[in-house]
Every structure is written in structure tokens, then in C-alpha cells.
Design a protein around this motif. Structure first.
Motif, PDB file in Angstrom:
ATOM      1  N   LYS A 122      40.965  -7.211 -66.517  1.00  0.00           N
ATOM      2  CA  LYS A 122      39.824  -7.758 -65.773  1.00  0.00           C
ATOM      3  C   LYS A 122      40.086  -7.659 -64.269  1.00  0.00           C
ATOM      4  O   LYS A 122      40.305  -6.569 -63.763  1.00  0.00           O
ATOM      5  CB  LYS A 122      39.505  -9.165 -66.253  1.00  0.00           C
ATOM      6  N   ASN A 123      40.115  -8.789 -63.532  1.00  0.00           N
ATOM      7  CA  ASN A 123      40.297  -8.667 -62.089  1.00  0.00           C
ATOM      8  C   ASN A 123      41.764  -8.728 -61.666  1.00  0.00           C
ATOM      9  O   ASN A 123      42.067  -8.801 -60.475  1.00  0.00           O
ATOM     10  CB  ASN A 123      39.511  -9.767 -61.356  1.00  0.00           C
ATOM     11  N   TYR A 124      42.700  -8.671 -62.641  1.00  0.00           N
ATOM     12  CA  TYR A 124      44.130  -8.714 -62.326  1.00  0.00           C
ATOM     13  C   TYR A 124      44.733  -7.312 -62.445  1.00  0.00           C
ATOM     14  O   TYR A 124      44.930  -6.799 -63.551  1.00  0.00           O
ATOM     15  CB  TYR A 124      44.860  -9.669 -63.285  1.00  0.00           C
ATOM     16  N   GLU A 125      44.998  -6.692 -61.308  1.00  0.00           N
ATOM     17  CA  GLU A 125      45.635  -5.372 -61.329  1.00  0.00           C
ATOM     18  C   GLU A 125      47.111  -5.487 -61.688  1.00  0.00           C
ATOM     19  O   GLU A 125      47.636  -4.682 -62.456  1.00  0.00           O
ATOM     20  CB  GLU A 125      45.470  -4.681 -59.965  1.00  0.00           C
ATOM     21  N   GLY A 181      39.031 -15.597 -60.776  1.00  0.00           N
ATOM     22  CA  GLY A 181      39.884 -15.175 -61.882  1.00  0.00           C
ATOM     23  C   GLY A 181      40.427 -16.295 -62.743  1.00  0.00           C
ATOM     24  O   GLY A 181      41.274 -16.045 -63.608  1.00  0.00           O
ATOM     25  N   ASN A 233      39.278 -15.694 -66.317  1.00  0.00           N
ATOM     26  CA  ASN A 233      39.909 -14.464 -66.796  1.00  0.00           C
ATOM     27  C   ASN A 233      41.364 -14.704 -67.202  1.00  0.00           C
ATOM     28  O   ASN A 233      41.854 -14.096 -68.165  1.00  0.00           O
ATOM     29  CB  ASN A 233      39.853 -13.380 -65.721  1.00  0.00           C
ATOM     30  N   THR A 236      40.407  -3.379 -66.356  1.00  0.00           N
ATOM     31  CA  THR A 236      39.927  -3.393 -64.977  1.00  0.00           C
ATOM     32  C   THR A 236      39.042  -2.182 -64.701  1.00  0.00           C
ATOM     33  O   THR A 236      39.334  -1.071 -65.157  1.00  0.00           O
ATOM     34  CB  THR A 236      41.120  -3.384 -63.998  1.00  0.00           C
ATOM     35  N   HIS A 237      37.982  -2.406 -63.962  1.00  0.00           N
ATOM     36  CA  HIS A 237      37.033  -1.337 -63.650  1.00  0.00           C
ATOM     37  C   HIS A 237      37.735  -0.120 -63.049  1.00  0.00           C
ATOM     38  O   HIS A 237      38.581  -0.252 -62.165  1.00  0.00           O
ATOM     39  CB  HIS A 237      35.980  -1.856 -62.666  1.00  0.00           C
ATOM     40  N   THR A 239      35.884 -12.223 -57.100  1.00  0.00           N
ATOM     41  CA  THR A 239      35.712 -10.809 -57.408  1.00  0.00           C
ATOM     42  C   THR A 239      34.383 -10.327 -56.846  1.00  0.00           C
ATOM     43  O   THR A 239      33.360 -10.978 -57.026  1.00  0.00           O
ATOM     44  CB  THR A 239      35.728 -10.593 -58.924  1.00  0.00           C
TER      45      THR A 239
END
Length: 370
Positions: A12-15, A35, A38, A62-63, A369
Motif C-alpha cells: 500500500k503506501n509503505y515502500e 497509513g 494500512n 504499492t502503485h 497519501t
């Protein structure tokens, strides 16, 4: 049991993130979209091999990335020495996810379910009351899947046979009812009826065992203002269901789906003998779903001989002061094991948890995000 460490890569938003948690209370604070939820979903995913919020695993990547990895260490305290288990879940887009326990794959992914019990409480849990029967079945199936490996196998097998039978019904319907192979349908009906009866019996027993826990929690949270009940409604309970199922075949062919069976079960929630969905206030509905989740906690704790991880997502914004005080009292009394709480207002949480003993840690989440 508790989650000691968690590493997230492209989830998700965690690289790339690494967390070390308290075995007691963990508070995730930060603005909306930063986050918090998430991270709770990552814990849920690690414990149950799926997201709490969507059915497609790829939506957790992640996108613009091609994969995600979750890696965590679960600890079971023991009198002699703590036992640790490393769980790793990875997914490459277009491929099946891989789950490793101490770097070894499971023979079946379903073996993972229930090893690390977890309960998630979210603001839209009231959809269990207001929504369709499917949501209530999913709740019961999710609890039973953690409680009972045999139930999980029955459930998966039932869904597989049901899908095959429905495909066959559609085929016959496309032929306008001509050349219906009733012998072939019999080969699907027999296991569907047998497994369906097993599922029905387990669900029925679950409601009987579960209801006293839910009633006790509701009484505590509501100061015993009203009484609640759960009624299991199933086609399978009808006299001569097997014969009715077979007699319904022509309707199934016309509808192109199986119109009777445990996949249509419902669980009616009642308050003072009336439908909670229609006659319960918002406060009563909120109290009921909290009691459901706490009852789930009790059932898992009794079956697994350990306190499940409890995830509370943004619930302080949805509860009145009285219900919040009741929950905080339970936390202070040590009723729960490892606890995760999210809140967009850290000053409120600090005030609420000021008298909670033990190791309470706060984690400031990142920026919202985009």
C-alpha cells in the motif's frame, strides 16, 4: 501471543518500513490518509493471509510496483523460553502469493489460518447489522475459519462444488432446458448436501456457544438496558431439505444458480425481540457490533489458549464517552493481550490511556497519501 516486529515492502503506501511493537498497547497516530489503517491491514494480512478490506491481493501492492513483501515475528511467551515464528508473505503481480513459516512453505495455505488469531474492529462494522446477509455470513465464516480448520476445509470445498454446479446450471439454461443431464447434476448435489449439512451444524453450534459471550459484553457496555439475541436462519433447517433441494432443480436451471443451501443463510440480530436493523438506534447498533467483536475475541482466546491480537481502527470517533470509558476500563484491567489503536487526535488518546499500566508506545505515521 504478540507481533514483535513487522517489515513492509511495497505494501500500500509503505515502500519500505520496519516497526518494533510493544507486546501490550501500540497507538498509531497521524492525520487521515497517513497509513494508520494500512498498517493494521498489514498485521491482519500477515495473520490471516488476506486483506481485511478487499478480496484482490494485488490491490495491496504499492502503485506502480510489481510486488509486496510482509515479514513479521510472532512471539508466544513460555515459562521456559519464548517461542518465535517468522511469517513471510510475498506477492508478485500475476502470480500466486507465497506464505512461508520460518522460511518454509505450507503444504496448504489454509494451514496458516488460525495460527495467529486476530480481531479487527472498524468504524463500518455496523454494516454487519444494516447490510445484506452475505456480510453476516462472511463474519461468521471468518470467525469459524480461525476457530476450526475442519470448518475452513468444508467451506472451501463447498464453495468449489457450488461454483461447478452453478456453471453447469448456466450451461443447461443456455440450452433452454434441453438435454439436462440430471445424473451429472446428482454428482454435484450429493457432496453439496453433505458438506452443507456439516456447515449448517457447525454454524448452529457456533451461535449457541457465541451468543452468551455477545450478550455478556452487550450487557456490560449498555448497562443492561435491553436484551439482544442472534437467530440462525437456514434453508437446511427445514424438514426434508434434501428432497426440497432436488425438487427445486428446475428453478435452479431457470435462475442459472443454486437457489437453496447454506450459501443463503442469514443471522438475524434482535433487540428486545425486534430486528436490530429496523428498530435499534445507532448507539444500540454500535454497541451490538462491539459486543460481536469482543465475543469473537473470547471465542478465539478459549480455542487457541492465547489472547488474540486486537486491532481497533479509529473507533474513538464513532463511540460516545460512556462506551469509550467501558473499553478503556477493559484495557486497564488487562482483559486484552497485544492491542493496536489508531487515532487522528493523539492528545485524546494520550488522555484516555493515561492510567493504563504497562508498555504503551506511540507511533507517528507519515504524511497523508496523495
Amino acid at each position: 501471543m504478540y507481533l514483535e516486529k513487522l517489515s513492509l515492502t511495497n505494501f500500500k503506501n509503505y515502500e519500505d518500513a520496519l516497526f518494533t511493537f510493544s507486546p501490550q498497547v501500540n497507538v498509531l497516530v497521524g492525520p487521515n490518509g497517513s497509513g494508520k489503517t494500512n498498517l493494521l491491514d498489514a498485521i491482519y494480512f500477515l495473520a490471516l493471509s488476506k486483506s481485511a478490506f478487499h478480496t484482490l491481493d494485488a490491490l495491496s501492492v504499492t502503485h506502480e510496483e510489481d510486488y509486496f513483501i510482509l515479514d513479521g515475528i510472532f512471539v508466544r511467551p513460555d515459562t521456559d523460553h519464548d517461542r518465535t515464528t517468522q511469517i513471510t508473505i510475498s506477492l508478485q503481480r500475476g502470480q500466486r502469493k507465497v506464505i512461508l513459516a520460518d522460511k518454509k512453505p505450507y503444504e496448504r495455505l489454509s494451514e496458516h489460518i488460525g495460527r495467529f488469531p486476530v480481531v479487527l474492529m472498524i468504524p463500518n462494522d455496523t454494516d454487519l447489522v444494516r447490510g445484506h446477509s452475505e456480510e453476516r455470513r462472511q463474519f461468521v465464516d471468518a470467525v469459524l475459519s480461525q476457530l476450526d480448520p475442519e470448518y475452513l476445509q468444508d467451506y472451501l470445498q463447498y464453495q468449489y462444488v457450488l461454483k461447478q454446479r452453478n456453471s453447469l446450471l448456466k450451461l443447461f439454461s443456455d440450452r433452454n432446458g434441453r438435454a439436462v443431464d440430471h445424473d451429472l447434476l446428482d454428482t454435484y448435489d450429493e457432496p453439496l448436501l453433505y458438506i452443507g449439512q456439516r456447515i449448517h451444524d457447525r454454524r448452529s453450534r457456533f451461535v449457541t456457544e457465541f451468543l452468551p459471550d455477545v450478550q455478556a459484553h452487550y450487557t456490560y457496555l449498555s448497562d443492561a438496558r435491553e436484551t439482544i439475541n442472534i437467530v440462525y436462519d437456514s434453508d437446511v433447517s427445514k424438514m426434508g431439505f434434501d428432497d426440497l433441494f432436488v425438487q427445486n432443480r428446475s428453478r435452479d436451471i431457470a435462475m442459472q444458480r443454486t437457489t437453496m443451501g447454506v450459501h443463503r443463510d442469514d443471522f438475524e440480530f434482535l433487540i428486545d425481540g425486534m430486528a436490530l436493523k429496523r428498530f435499534g438506534s445507532q448507539g444500540q447498533q454500535k454497541t451490538f457490533v462491539i459486543a460481536l467483536r469482543l465475543g469473537q475475541f473470547d471465542q478465539l482466546m478459549a480455542a487457541k489458549q492465547t489472547k488474540p491480537i486486537l486491532l481497533l481502527d479509529d473507533i474513538f470517533d464513532k463511540l460516545d464517552d460512556g462506551r469509550i470509558a467501558k473499553l478503556i476500563q477493559r484495557i486497564t484491567e488487562g482483559s486484552f493481550g497485544q492491542l493496536f489503536i489508531t487515532d487522528a487526535r493523539p492528545e485524546r488518546t494520550e488522555q484516555l490511556l493515561a492510567n493504563v499500566p504497562g508498555d504503551v508506545r506511540y507511533y507517528q505515521m507519515g504524511q497523508p497519501t496523495p
